[in-house]
Scaffold this active site. Structure first.
Site, PDB file in Angstrom:
ATOM      1  CB  SER A  18     -24.649  -4.718  13.120  1.00 36.71           C
ATOM      2  OG  SER A  18     -23.322  -4.465  12.715  1.00 36.71           O
ATOM      3  CB  THR A  38     -15.924  -3.279  17.551  1.00 32.74           C
ATOM      4  OG1 THR A  38     -17.304  -2.932  17.575  1.00 32.74           O
ATOM      5  CG2 THR A  38     -15.705  -4.504  18.386  1.00 32.74           C
ATOM      6  NE  ARG A  98     -15.848  -6.808   5.561  1.00 32.99           N
ATOM      7  CZ  ARG A  98     -16.130  -8.122   5.633  1.00 32.99           C
ATOM      8  NH1 ARG A  98     -15.674  -8.953   4.701  1.00 32.99           N
ATOM      9  NH2 ARG A  98     -16.863  -8.605   6.616  1.00 32.99           N
ATOM     10  CB  SER A 143     -20.550  -5.674  11.372  1.00 32.84           C
ATOM     11  OG  SER A 143     -19.524  -6.634  11.461  1.00 32.84           O
ATOM     12  CE  LYS A 144     -21.420  -8.770   3.816  1.00 37.28           C
ATOM     13  NZ  LYS A 144     -20.598  -8.226   2.734  1.00 37.28           N
ATOM     14  CG  ASN A 145     -16.718  -9.708  11.110  1.00 40.23           C
ATOM     15  OD1 ASN A 145     -16.392 -10.861  10.829  1.00 40.23           O
ATOM     16  ND2 ASN A 145     -16.248  -8.661  10.437  1.00 40.23           N
ATOM     17  N   GLY A 178     -20.800   2.854  10.296  1.00 39.90           N
ATOM     18  CA  GLY A 178     -22.129   2.370   9.923  1.00 39.90           C
ATOM     19  C   GLY A 178     -22.222   1.932   8.471  1.00 39.90           C
ATOM     20  CB  VAL A 179     -20.355   3.089   5.596  1.00 37.14           C
ATOM     21  CG1 VAL A 179     -20.206   2.854   4.128  1.00 37.14           C
ATOM     22  CG2 VAL A 179     -21.020   4.432   5.866  1.00 37.14           C
TER      23      VAL A 179
HETATM   24  C1  BG6 Z   1     -20.400  -1.212  10.792  1.00 37.44           C
HETATM   25  C2  BG6 Z   1     -19.195  -0.367  11.097  1.00 37.44           C
HETATM   26  O1  BG6 Z   1     -21.025  -1.594  11.976  1.00 37.44           O
HETATM   27  O2  BG6 Z   1     -20.015  -2.387  10.071  1.00 37.44           O
HETATM   28  C3  BG6 Z   1     -18.446  -0.036   9.805  1.00 37.44           C
HETATM   29  O3  BG6 Z   1     -19.603   0.832  11.721  1.00 37.44           O
HETATM   30  C4  BG6 Z   1     -18.111  -1.320   9.053  1.00 37.44           C
HETATM   31  O4  BG6 Z   1     -17.277   0.684  10.124  1.00 37.44           O
HETATM   32  C5  BG6 Z   1     -19.374  -2.130   8.824  1.00 37.44           C
HETATM   33  O5  BG6 Z   1     -17.497  -1.016   7.809  1.00 37.44           O
HETATM   34  C6  BG6 Z   1     -19.121  -3.461   8.117  1.00 37.44           C
HETATM   35  O6  BG6 Z   1     -18.454  -4.321   8.991  1.00 37.44           O
HETATM   36  P1  BG6 Z   1     -17.791  -5.707   8.568  1.00 37.44           P
HETATM   37  O7  BG6 Z   1     -17.421  -6.310   9.903  1.00 37.44           O
HETATM   38  O8  BG6 Z   1     -18.817  -6.515   7.835  1.00 37.44           O
HETATM   39  O9  BG6 Z   1     -16.614  -5.390   7.715  1.00 37.44           O
HETATM   40 MG    MG Z   2     -21.982   1.923  14.901  1.00 35.76          MG
END
Ligand code: BG6
Ligand code: MG
Length: 220
Positions: free
Chosen positions: A113, A15, A48, A115-117, A45-46
């Site tokens: 992660s 992704t 949003r 990511s909030k997704n 890894g950073v």
């Molecule tokens: C990290 C991704 O896992 O999740 C980043 O490597 C991304 O690229 C970060 O910005 C935040 O993700 P999301 O889905 O909350 O926007």
């Molecule tokens: Mg990653």
């Protein structure tokens, strides 16, 4: 070794490319600007919001808070739309077998992660049931490279971070694992040479080598 702390984007599923494509599209639309490939690693890894700061700094653009929030929301909408078609076929090579092996050896599995997704993606990949815990990035103070999300992922398992390995594809993520005191497993190229053990691709990850790495590098 009692627990494994997984990064998601670029480790479990492919992704990472969708994230940067969504940023590129946003920047083209709003500022008619292009983003160079080298910026992708800096946003990996950073969070949003931190990613948007990095991108706007690169472009030398300042926006009011309201516009900043709107841009971040628009990027997420495009990203989530791109996830529509995500399914089991998008699990990266070797990951399913690795998860099965961890389960077989009674290793607890947690998601770390940014990511909030994360929960949505695990659901789409059909992997939710493998996870004993999912750390919530909205609840940690500092994002990667700070250790917070890996500490939260270990604590959610009730396991010391010293008894865990973390698996990451980003420079910031490997730094975060190292700061958390877990053994760091990097998946990628030479940019990840600060990992305790590095594999070129997810297909090379395997339980035995990860266990050996934990034995060699754990901080207990
Ligand atoms: C990290 C991704 O896992 O999740 C980043 O490597 C991304 O690229 C970060 O910005 C935040 O993700 P999301 O889905 O909350 O926007
Ligand atoms: Mg990653």
């Amino acid at each position: 070794m009692k627990g494994v702390l997984f990064d998601l984007d670029g480790v479990i599923a492919d992704t990472a490319v969708y994230h940067f494509a969504a940023w590129r599209h946003l920047v083209k639309k709003h500022f008619n600007a292009e983003l160079p490939d080298k910026l992708e690693e800096k946003t990996k890894g950073v969070s949003r919001e931190d990613s948007l700061h990095i991108i706007l700094d690169f472009l030398g653009i300042q926006v009011p808070q309201e516009k900043f929030t709107a841009l971040a929301a628009e990027k997420n909408q495009a990203y989530v739309k791109a996830l529509d078609a995500l399914s089991e076929k998008d699990i990266l090579p070797g990951i399913k077998d690795l998860l099965d092996d961890f389960k077989k050896h009674n290793i607890k599995i947690s998601l770390a992660s940014a990511s909030k997704n994360g929960p949505l993606i695990l659901e789409k990949l059909g992997l939710t049931d493998y996870f004993d815990a999912i750390a919530d990035p909205a609840k940690v103070t500092a994002g990667k490279p700070a250790p917070d999300i890996f500490l939260a992922a270990a604590f959610a398992l009730n396991i010391s971070p010293y008894d865990c390995v973390g698996i990451e594809d980003s420079v910031a993520g490997v730094k975060a694992i190292n700061s958390a005191g877990s053994v760091s497993i990097g998946v990628g190229g030479d940019e990840l040479n600060h990992a305790d053990k590095r594999f070129n691709s997810t297909a090379d990850l395997n339980y035995q080598d990860i266990l050996e790495a934990w034995k060699a590098y754990n901080h207990n």
